[in-house]
Design a protein around this motif. Structure first.
Motif, PDB file in Angstrom:
ATOM      1  N   PHE A 231       0.824  -1.210   0.000  1.00  0.00           N
ATOM      2  CA  PHE A 231       0.000   0.000   0.000  1.00  0.00           C
ATOM      3  C   PHE A 231       0.861   1.264   0.000  1.00  0.00           C
ATOM      4  O   PHE A 231       0.540   2.245  -0.667  1.00  0.00           O
ATOM      5  CB  PHE A 231      -0.947  -0.014   1.197  1.00  0.00           C
ATOM      6  CG  PHE A 231      -1.951  -1.133   1.165  1.00  0.00           C
ATOM      7  CD1 PHE A 231      -2.689  -1.393   0.019  1.00  0.00           C
ATOM      8  CD2 PHE A 231      -2.157  -1.932   2.278  1.00  0.00           C
ATOM      9  CE1 PHE A 231      -3.615  -2.421  -0.027  1.00  0.00           C
ATOM     10  CE2 PHE A 231      -3.077  -2.968   2.251  1.00  0.00           C
ATOM     11  CZ  PHE A 231      -3.808  -3.215   1.094  1.00  0.00           C
ATOM     12  N   GLY A 232       1.958   1.227   0.742  1.00  0.00           N
ATOM     13  CA  GLY A 232       2.865   2.366   0.738  1.00  0.00           C
ATOM     14  C   GLY A 232       3.493   2.589  -0.625  1.00  0.00           C
ATOM     15  O   GLY A 232       3.644   3.730  -1.079  1.00  0.00           O
ATOM     16  N   SER A 233       3.853   1.494  -1.295  1.00  0.00           N
ATOM     17  CA  SER A 233       4.446   1.595  -2.629  1.00  0.00           C
ATOM     18  C   SER A 233       3.471   2.194  -3.632  1.00  0.00           C
ATOM     19  O   SER A 233       3.862   3.003  -4.485  1.00  0.00           O
ATOM     20  CB  SER A 233       4.887   0.206  -3.112  1.00  0.00           C
ATOM     21  OG  SER A 233       5.853  -0.339  -2.262  1.00  0.00           O
ATOM     22  N   ILE A 234       2.212   1.792  -3.547  1.00  0.00           N
ATOM     23  CA  ILE A 234       1.198   2.349  -4.453  1.00  0.00           C
ATOM     24  C   ILE A 234       1.106   3.860  -4.267  1.00  0.00           C
ATOM     25  O   ILE A 234       1.054   4.631  -5.240  1.00  0.00           O
ATOM     26  CB  ILE A 234      -0.160   1.679  -4.207  1.00  0.00           C
ATOM     27  CG1 ILE A 234      -0.117   0.206  -4.646  1.00  0.00           C
ATOM     28  CG2 ILE A 234      -1.276   2.425  -4.951  1.00  0.00           C
ATOM     29  CD1 ILE A 234      -1.335  -0.595  -4.242  1.00  0.00           C
ATOM     30  N   ALA A 235       1.110   4.310  -3.000  1.00  0.00           N
ATOM     31  CA  ALA A 235       1.057   5.748  -2.722  1.00  0.00           C
ATOM     32  C   ALA A 235       2.289   6.465  -3.267  1.00  0.00           C
ATOM     33  O   ALA A 235       2.188   7.565  -3.837  1.00  0.00           O
ATOM     34  CB  ALA A 235       0.931   5.982  -1.215  1.00  0.00           C
ATOM     35  N   ILE A 236       3.463   5.847  -3.129  1.00  0.00           N
ATOM     36  CA  ILE A 236       4.701   6.452  -3.633  1.00  0.00           C
ATOM     37  C   ILE A 236       4.675   6.543  -5.158  1.00  0.00           C
ATOM     38  O   ILE A 236       5.076   7.558  -5.741  1.00  0.00           O
ATOM     39  CB  ILE A 236       5.924   5.644  -3.164  1.00  0.00           C
ATOM     40  CG1 ILE A 236       6.137   5.827  -1.660  1.00  0.00           C
ATOM     41  CG2 ILE A 236       7.187   6.071  -3.921  1.00  0.00           C
ATOM     42  CD1 ILE A 236       7.239   4.969  -1.079  1.00  0.00           C
ATOM     43  N   ILE A 237       4.214   5.484  -5.812  1.00  0.00           N
ATOM     44  CA  ILE A 237       4.156   5.480  -7.277  1.00  0.00           C
ATOM     45  C   ILE A 237       3.224   6.580  -7.779  1.00  0.00           C
ATOM     46  O   ILE A 237       3.545   7.302  -8.737  1.00  0.00           O
ATOM     47  CB  ILE A 237       3.702   4.103  -7.788  1.00  0.00           C
ATOM     48  CG1 ILE A 237       4.810   3.062  -7.515  1.00  0.00           C
ATOM     49  CG2 ILE A 237       3.381   4.152  -9.285  1.00  0.00           C
ATOM     50  CD1 ILE A 237       4.370   1.628  -7.731  1.00  0.00           C
ATOM     51  N   ILE A 238       2.074   6.735  -7.128  1.00  0.00           N
ATOM     52  CA  ILE A 238       1.138   7.799  -7.527  1.00  0.00           C
ATOM     53  C   ILE A 238       1.794   9.171  -7.363  1.00  0.00           C
ATOM     54  O   ILE A 238       1.709  10.028  -8.250  1.00  0.00           O
ATOM     55  CB  ILE A 238      -0.152   7.704  -6.690  1.00  0.00           C
ATOM     56  CG1 ILE A 238      -0.925   6.434  -7.050  1.00  0.00           C
ATOM     57  CG2 ILE A 238      -1.036   8.939  -6.924  1.00  0.00           C
ATOM     58  CD1 ILE A 238      -2.106   6.155  -6.144  1.00  0.00           C
ATOM     59  N   ALA A 239       2.471   9.381  -6.219  1.00  0.00           N
ATOM     60  CA  ALA A 239       3.153  10.656  -5.989  1.00  0.00           C
ATOM     61  C   ALA A 239       4.255  10.876  -7.023  1.00  0.00           C
ATOM     62  O   ALA A 239       4.445  11.993  -7.529  1.00  0.00           O
ATOM     63  CB  ALA A 239       3.734  10.686  -4.576  1.00  0.00           C
ATOM     64  N   SER A 240       4.974   9.815  -7.358  1.00  0.00           N
ATOM     65  CA  SER A 240       6.072   9.919  -8.317  1.00  0.00           C
ATOM     66  C   SER A 240       5.583  10.344  -9.701  1.00  0.00           C
ATOM     67  O   SER A 240       6.256  11.107 -10.405  1.00  0.00           O
ATOM     68  CB  SER A 240       6.801   8.574  -8.410  1.00  0.00           C
ATOM     69  OG  SER A 240       7.869   8.639  -9.317  1.00  0.00           O
ATOM     70  N   LEU A 241       4.402   9.865 -10.095  1.00  0.00           N
ATOM     71  CA  LEU A 241       3.858  10.218 -11.404  1.00  0.00           C
ATOM     72  C   LEU A 241       3.631  11.721 -11.532  1.00  0.00           C
ATOM     73  O   LEU A 241       3.729  12.296 -12.615  1.00  0.00           O
ATOM     74  CB  LEU A 241       2.543   9.468 -11.644  1.00  0.00           C
ATOM     75  CG  LEU A 241       2.664   7.943 -11.804  1.00  0.00           C
ATOM     76  CD1 LEU A 241       1.282   7.304 -11.881  1.00  0.00           C
ATOM     77  CD2 LEU A 241       3.488   7.598 -13.044  1.00  0.00           C
ATOM     78  N   PHE A 242       3.331  12.367 -10.410  1.00  0.00           N
ATOM     79  CA  PHE A 242       3.054  13.804 -10.430  1.00  0.00           C
ATOM     80  C   PHE A 242       4.288  14.656 -10.105  1.00  0.00           C
ATOM     81  O   PHE A 242       4.407  15.785 -10.571  1.00  0.00           O
ATOM     82  CB  PHE A 242       1.943  14.138  -9.425  1.00  0.00           C
ATOM     83  CG  PHE A 242       0.585  13.637  -9.827  1.00  0.00           C
ATOM     84  CD1 PHE A 242      -0.201  14.347 -10.726  1.00  0.00           C
ATOM     85  CD2 PHE A 242       0.104  12.434  -9.331  1.00  0.00           C
ATOM     86  CE1 PHE A 242      -1.455  13.881 -11.110  1.00  0.00           C
ATOM     87  CE2 PHE A 242      -1.147  11.954  -9.702  1.00  0.00           C
ATOM     88  CZ  PHE A 242      -1.928  12.680 -10.597  1.00  0.00           C
ATOM     89  N   LEU A 243       5.214  14.108  -9.322  1.00  0.00           N
ATOM     90  CA  LEU A 243       6.300  14.927  -8.788  1.00  0.00           C
ATOM     91  C   LEU A 243       7.648  14.701  -9.460  1.00  0.00           C
ATOM     92  O   LEU A 243       8.500  15.595  -9.439  1.00  0.00           O
ATOM     93  CB  LEU A 243       6.453  14.666  -7.278  1.00  0.00           C
ATOM     94  CG  LEU A 243       5.238  15.004  -6.406  1.00  0.00           C
ATOM     95  CD1 LEU A 243       5.478  14.549  -4.967  1.00  0.00           C
ATOM     96  CD2 LEU A 243       4.946  16.502  -6.450  1.00  0.00           C
TER      97      LEU A 243
END
Length: 303
Positions: A198-210
């Motif tokens: 779940f943490g990785s999914i959140a990081i991947i989503i943030a990475s797509l934008f940042l």
């Protein structure tokens, strides 16, 4: 596996060997995290690191036929994953772009101070005189290592990086407490695997934008991803959950003050970062603080 788990549970010396092992790995991981930023942006690296860690743990869960956690635990695992994996390492990796690896490790391991206070407030643990003295000496040691440049003479972006890493330390402390309250009864490999997913999914989503930095793929970067993903994440965070189940929160988190000592030593040798008298003095204070806080004294009132 059952015999191994029973040995860990019954042998406290084994728990402290695990503490030493993961603090050594985490200390070296700061060097690999800093070096990886030469080839990849901080958010992309976190995505690959924890994605690799999550896949590794999920494979172990599948091989061991552990299965999915009960439905009532899913929301708690999401919260732990966001607090411990996503928030901590998004902030830490971004902070590392401005702050030396050794000093970054020192800042993150202000976590025991926050964890100890939260454990007293929410877990009913007692901050005995010995633990309070040990924690205080350890935190003074951290400040000694940081030196006066934490307060003066630093560029704004370095101060920003340091503040973000301290916020990450607070998030990790909250996660430790939340884990003890809501997730501790799950098998440790299972809880580690799904919180990391779940943490990785959140990081991947943030990475797509940042994330905007291009990736330079080479053998060195792949090594950094595999080391931090498989060992420093999948293995060490599973072991960390075991340690938190065997030791009280204060003792467990104070023991992690060894990480910045190893981080500073590896950073000095491998990255050429400065090892000053203040660093050596602070490191000695941290070791003394850990001994005071974790050794059982004969007087039962200060155990």
């Amino acid at each position: 596996m059952a015999k191994w788990k029973k040995w860990i549970i019954e042998n406290k010396a084994a728990v402290w060997l695990l503490v030493l092992a993961i603090t050594l790995i985490w200390g070296y991981a700061w060097v690999t995290m800093k070096a990886a930023l030469e080839y990849m942006g901080p958010f992309a690296f976190s995505s690959f690191r924890f994605g690799t860690g999550a896949v590794t743990l999920l494979l172990v869960v599948w091989i061991m036929k552990i299965g999915l956690p009960p439905k009532e635990y899913w929301k708690h695992l999401v919260i732990v994953g966001i607090l411990q994996t996503a928030i901590v390492f998004l902030l830490v990796m971004y902070g590392l772009t401005f702050v030396d690896a050794g000093k970054s490790s020192v800042l993150l391991y202000s976590m025991p101070m926050f964890s100890s206070l939260l454990a007293v407030k929410f877990l009913g643990e007692k901050l005995t005189p010995a633990k309070l003295i040990g924690l205080t000496i350890g935190m003074i040691g951290l400040l000694t290592i940081m030196g006066w440049d934490i307060w003066i003479g630093q560029p704004a972006e370095v101060i920003l990086g340091e503040v973000l890493i301290v916020i990450g330390a607070l998030s990790w402390a909250v996660s430790n407490t939340y884990f003890r309250l809501h997730v501790q009864d799950l098998p440790k490999i299972q809880s580690s695997a799904f919180q990391m997913l779940f943490g990785s999914i959140a990081i991947i989503i943030a990475s797509l934008f940042l994330e905007s930095q291009p990736i330079v793929w080479n053998a060195e970067l792949i090594y950094y991803i595999l080391f931090t993903g498989v060992l420093a994440s999948a293995l060490c965070f599973t072991v960390w959950f075991i340690i938190m189940s065997r030791l009280d929160m204060v003792s467990a988190t104070i023991s992690t003050l060894l990480v910045p000592i190893f981080g500073l030593a590896f950073s000095s040798v491998l990255l050429g970062e400065t090892m000053t008298i203040g660093v050596l003095t602070g490191s000695a204070m941290i070791i003394i603080g850990i001994i005071i806080a974790t050794v059982r004294w004969k007087n039962p009132r200060v155990q």
